[in-house]
Design a protein around this motif. Structure first.
Motif, PDB file in Angstrom:
ATOM      1  N   MET A   1       1.035  -1.242   0.057  1.00 54.31           N
ATOM      2  CA  MET A   1       0.126  -0.078  -0.268  1.00 54.31           C
ATOM      3  C   MET A   1       0.984   1.195   0.235  1.00 54.31           C
ATOM      4  O   MET A   1       1.780   1.266   0.768  1.00 54.31           O
ATOM      5  N   THR A   2       0.335   2.036  -1.004  1.00 55.38           N
ATOM      6  CA  THR A   2       1.374   3.300  -1.048  1.00 55.38           C
ATOM      7  C   THR A   2       0.628   4.565  -0.587  1.00 55.38           C
ATOM      8  O   THR A   2       1.304   5.614  -0.228  1.00 55.38           O
ATOM      9  N   ASP A   3      -0.658   4.579  -0.201  1.00 55.75           N
ATOM     10  CA  ASP A   3      -1.471   5.700   0.281  1.00 55.75           C
ATOM     11  C   ASP A   3      -2.664   5.167   0.682  1.00 55.75           C
ATOM     12  O   ASP A   3      -3.519   4.214   0.101  1.00 55.75           O
ATOM     13  N   ALA A   4      -3.220   5.833   1.711  1.00 56.22           N
ATOM     14  CA  ALA A   4      -4.752   5.604   2.128  1.00 56.22           C
ATOM     15  C   ALA A   4      -5.140   6.748   2.896  1.00 56.22           C
ATOM     16  O   ALA A   4      -4.630   7.352   3.608  1.00 56.22           O
ATOM     17  N   ARG A   5      -6.413   7.130   2.679  1.00 53.07           N
ATOM     18  CA  ARG A   5      -7.110   8.341   3.287  1.00 53.07           C
ATOM     19  C   ARG A   5      -8.479   8.354   3.041  1.00 53.07           C
ATOM     20  O   ARG A   5      -9.202   7.707   2.120  1.00 53.07           O
ATOM     21  N   ALA A   6      -9.083   9.112   4.125  1.00 53.60           N
ATOM     22  CA  ALA A   6     -10.756   9.376   3.885  1.00 53.60           C
ATOM     23  C   ALA A   6     -10.828  10.264   2.699  1.00 53.60           C
ATOM     24  O   ALA A   6     -10.240  11.140   2.726  1.00 53.60           O
ATOM     25  N   VAL A   7     -12.080  10.022   2.119  1.00 52.85           N
ATOM     26  CA  VAL A   7     -12.396  10.993   1.069  1.00 52.85           C
ATOM     27  C   VAL A   7     -13.985  11.277   1.022  1.00 52.85           C
ATOM     28  O   VAL A   7     -14.605  10.507   1.578  1.00 52.85           O
ATOM     29  N   ASP A   8     -14.169  12.490   0.706  1.00 51.38           N
ATOM     30  CA  ASP A   8     -15.500  13.004   1.167  1.00 51.38           C
ATOM     31  C   ASP A   8     -16.442  12.141   0.021  1.00 51.38           C
ATOM     32  O   ASP A   8     -17.692  12.171   0.301  1.00 51.38           O
ATOM     33  N   SER A   9     -16.152  11.778  -1.091  1.00 45.68           N
ATOM     34  CA  SER A   9     -17.103  11.293  -2.418  1.00 45.68           C
ATOM     35  C   SER A   9     -16.129  10.243  -3.147  1.00 45.68           C
ATOM     36  O   SER A   9     -14.501  10.452  -3.146  1.00 45.68           O
ATOM     37  N   ILE A  10     -16.683   9.531  -3.788  1.00 44.33           N
ATOM     38  CA  ILE A  10     -15.911   8.847  -4.830  1.00 44.33           C
ATOM     39  C   ILE A  10     -17.006   8.564  -6.238  1.00 44.33           C
ATOM     40  O   ILE A  10     -18.136   8.960  -6.180  1.00 44.33           O
ATOM     41  N   GLN A  11     -16.203   8.314  -7.378  1.00 46.48           N
ATOM     42  CA  GLN A  11     -16.910   8.103  -8.538  1.00 46.48           C
ATOM     43  C   GLN A  11     -17.238   6.884  -8.601  1.00 46.48           C
ATOM     44  O   GLN A  11     -16.630   5.654  -8.624  1.00 46.48           O
ATOM     45  N   MET A  12     -18.726   6.547  -8.651  1.00 46.84           N
ATOM     46  CA  MET A  12     -19.292   5.173  -8.541  1.00 46.84           C
ATOM     47  C   MET A  12     -19.932   4.724  -9.678  1.00 46.84           C
ATOM     48  O   MET A  12     -20.704   5.453 -10.297  1.00 46.84           O
ATOM     49  N   ASN A  13     -19.716   3.538 -10.331  1.00 44.81           N
ATOM     50  CA  ASN A  13     -20.411   3.133 -11.513  1.00 44.81           C
ATOM     51  C   ASN A  13     -21.720   2.375 -10.820  1.00 44.81           C
ATOM     52  O   ASN A  13     -21.925   1.309 -10.383  1.00 44.81           O
ATOM     53  N   GLU A  14     -22.727   3.245 -11.192  1.00 45.77           N
ATOM     54  CA  GLU A  14     -24.218   2.719 -10.524  1.00 45.77           C
ATOM     55  C   GLU A  14     -24.826   1.979 -11.883  1.00 45.77           C
ATOM     56  O   GLU A  14     -26.235   1.985 -11.891  1.00 45.77           O
ATOM     57  N   SER A  15     -24.293   1.858 -12.896  1.00 45.34           N
ATOM     58  CA  SER A  15     -25.150   1.716 -14.038  1.00 45.34           C
ATOM     59  C   SER A  15     -24.946   0.054 -13.998  1.00 45.34           C
ATOM     60  O   SER A  15     -24.266  -0.745 -13.190  1.00 45.34           O
ATOM     61  N   SER A  16     -25.805  -0.639 -14.991  1.00 45.82           N
ATOM     62  CA  SER A  16     -25.605  -2.114 -15.127  1.00 45.82           C
ATOM     63  C   SER A  16     -24.439  -2.447 -15.988  1.00 45.82           C
ATOM     64  O   SER A  16     -24.461  -3.779 -16.088  1.00 45.82           O
ATOM     65  N   PHE A  17     -23.634  -1.529 -16.615  1.00 42.23           N
ATOM     66  CA  PHE A  17     -22.645  -1.937 -17.314  1.00 42.23           C
ATOM     67  C   PHE A  17     -21.369  -2.131 -16.827  1.00 42.23           C
ATOM     68  O   PHE A  17     -20.934  -1.409 -15.692  1.00 42.23           O
ATOM     69  N   ARG A  18     -20.496  -3.154 -17.411  1.00 45.63           N
ATOM     70  CA  ARG A  18     -18.848  -3.102 -16.730  1.00 45.63           C
ATOM     71  C   ARG A  18     -18.289  -2.259 -16.895  1.00 45.63           C
ATOM     72  O   ARG A  18     -18.055  -1.617 -17.925  1.00 45.63           O
ATOM     73  N   PRO A  19     -17.329  -1.789 -15.793  1.00 50.01           N
ATOM     74  CA  PRO A  19     -16.536  -0.927 -16.125  1.00 50.01           C
ATOM     75  C   PRO A  19     -15.589  -1.086 -17.296  1.00 50.01           C
ATOM     76  O   PRO A  19     -15.233  -2.168 -17.544  1.00 50.01           O
ATOM     77  N   GLY A  20     -15.322   0.088 -18.238  1.00 49.52           N
ATOM     78  CA  GLY A  20     -14.559  -0.084 -19.435  1.00 49.52           C
ATOM     79  C   GLY A  20     -15.140  -0.535 -20.656  1.00 49.52           C
ATOM     80  O   GLY A  20     -14.806  -0.521 -21.576  1.00 49.52           O
ATOM     81  N   SER A  21     -16.521  -0.689 -20.399  1.00 45.30           N
ATOM     82  CA  SER A  21     -17.282  -1.078 -21.730  1.00 45.30           C
ATOM     83  C   SER A  21     -17.646   0.011 -22.545  1.00 45.30           C
ATOM     84  O   SER A  21     -17.971  -0.072 -23.644  1.00 45.30           O
ATOM     85  N   GLY A  22     -17.563   1.336 -22.192  1.00 49.12           N
ATOM     86  CA  GLY A  22     -17.902   2.463 -22.672  1.00 49.12           C
ATOM     87  C   GLY A  22     -19.304   2.859 -22.513  1.00 49.12           C
ATOM     88  O   GLY A  22     -19.666   4.004 -23.077  1.00 49.12           O
ATOM     89  N   TYR A  23     -20.032   2.185 -21.705  1.00 51.23           N
ATOM     90  CA  TYR A  23     -21.357   2.265 -21.637  1.00 51.23           C
ATOM     91  C   TYR A  23     -21.713   2.753 -20.144  1.00 51.23           C
ATOM     92  O   TYR A  23     -22.878   3.300 -19.909  1.00 51.23           O
ATOM     93  N   GLU A  24     -20.813   2.439 -19.298  1.00 51.25           N
ATOM     94  CA  GLU A  24     -20.828   2.482 -17.883  1.00 51.25           C
ATOM     95  C   GLU A  24     -21.033   4.087 -17.704  1.00 51.25           C
ATOM     96  O   GLU A  24     -20.491   4.924 -18.362  1.00 51.25           O
ATOM     97  N   GLN A  25     -21.708   4.443 -16.685  1.00 50.03           N
ATOM     98  CA  GLN A  25     -21.827   5.703 -16.099  1.00 50.03           C
ATOM     99  C   GLN A  25     -21.432   6.046 -14.738  1.00 50.03           C
ATOM    100  O   GLN A  25     -21.913   5.262 -13.896  1.00 50.03           O
ATOM    101  N   TYR A  26     -20.333   6.876 -14.389  1.00 54.66           N
ATOM    102  CA  TYR A  26     -20.158   7.248 -13.049  1.00 54.66           C
ATOM    103  C   TYR A  26     -20.846   8.372 -12.599  1.00 54.66           C
ATOM    104  O   TYR A  26     -20.835   9.312 -13.077  1.00 54.66           O
ATOM    105  N   THR A  27     -20.989   8.174 -11.288  1.00 53.07           N
ATOM    106  CA  THR A  27     -21.629   9.476 -10.544  1.00 53.07           C
ATOM    107  C   THR A  27     -20.979   9.723  -9.174  1.00 53.07           C
ATOM    108  O   THR A  27     -20.397   8.750  -8.515  1.00 53.07           O
TER     109      THR A  27
END
Length: 80
Positions: A1-27
């Motif tokens: 592990m090179t870094d760990a920290r608490a963050v206020d938000s993350i970009q989450m893939n809440e679509s039904s498409f797999r990451p990297g498909s080009g159709y996924e949507q991050y919020t």
């Protein structure tokens, strides 16, 4: 592990498409009340002759612990 920290938000893939498909949507997603997100950066070297599965299943076991090594929770999702 090179870094760990608490963050206020993350970009989450809440679509039904797999990451990297080009159709996924991050919020931009904030944690639920009383929760927090932890961002971890790690450097992984695969010296084997086969691929390495970098998901929440073995051989990578992900968990978050405090400074006294008490387990806090099992992460729901890992983003690579």
């Amino acid at each position: 592990m090179t870094d760990a920290r608490a963050v206020d938000s993350i970009q989450m893939n809440e679509s039904s498409f797999r990451p990297g498909s080009g159709y996924e949507q991050y919020t931009k997603t904030t944690p639920q009340a009383g929760g927090r997100f932890v961002s971890v950066t790690a450097h992984v070297v695969n010296n084997a002759k086969v691929g390495l599965d970098l998901t929440c299943s073995l051989p990578i076991n992900t968990k978050l612990v405090d400074s006294q090594q008490r387990g806090l929770f099992r992460p729901r999702e890992i983003t690579i």
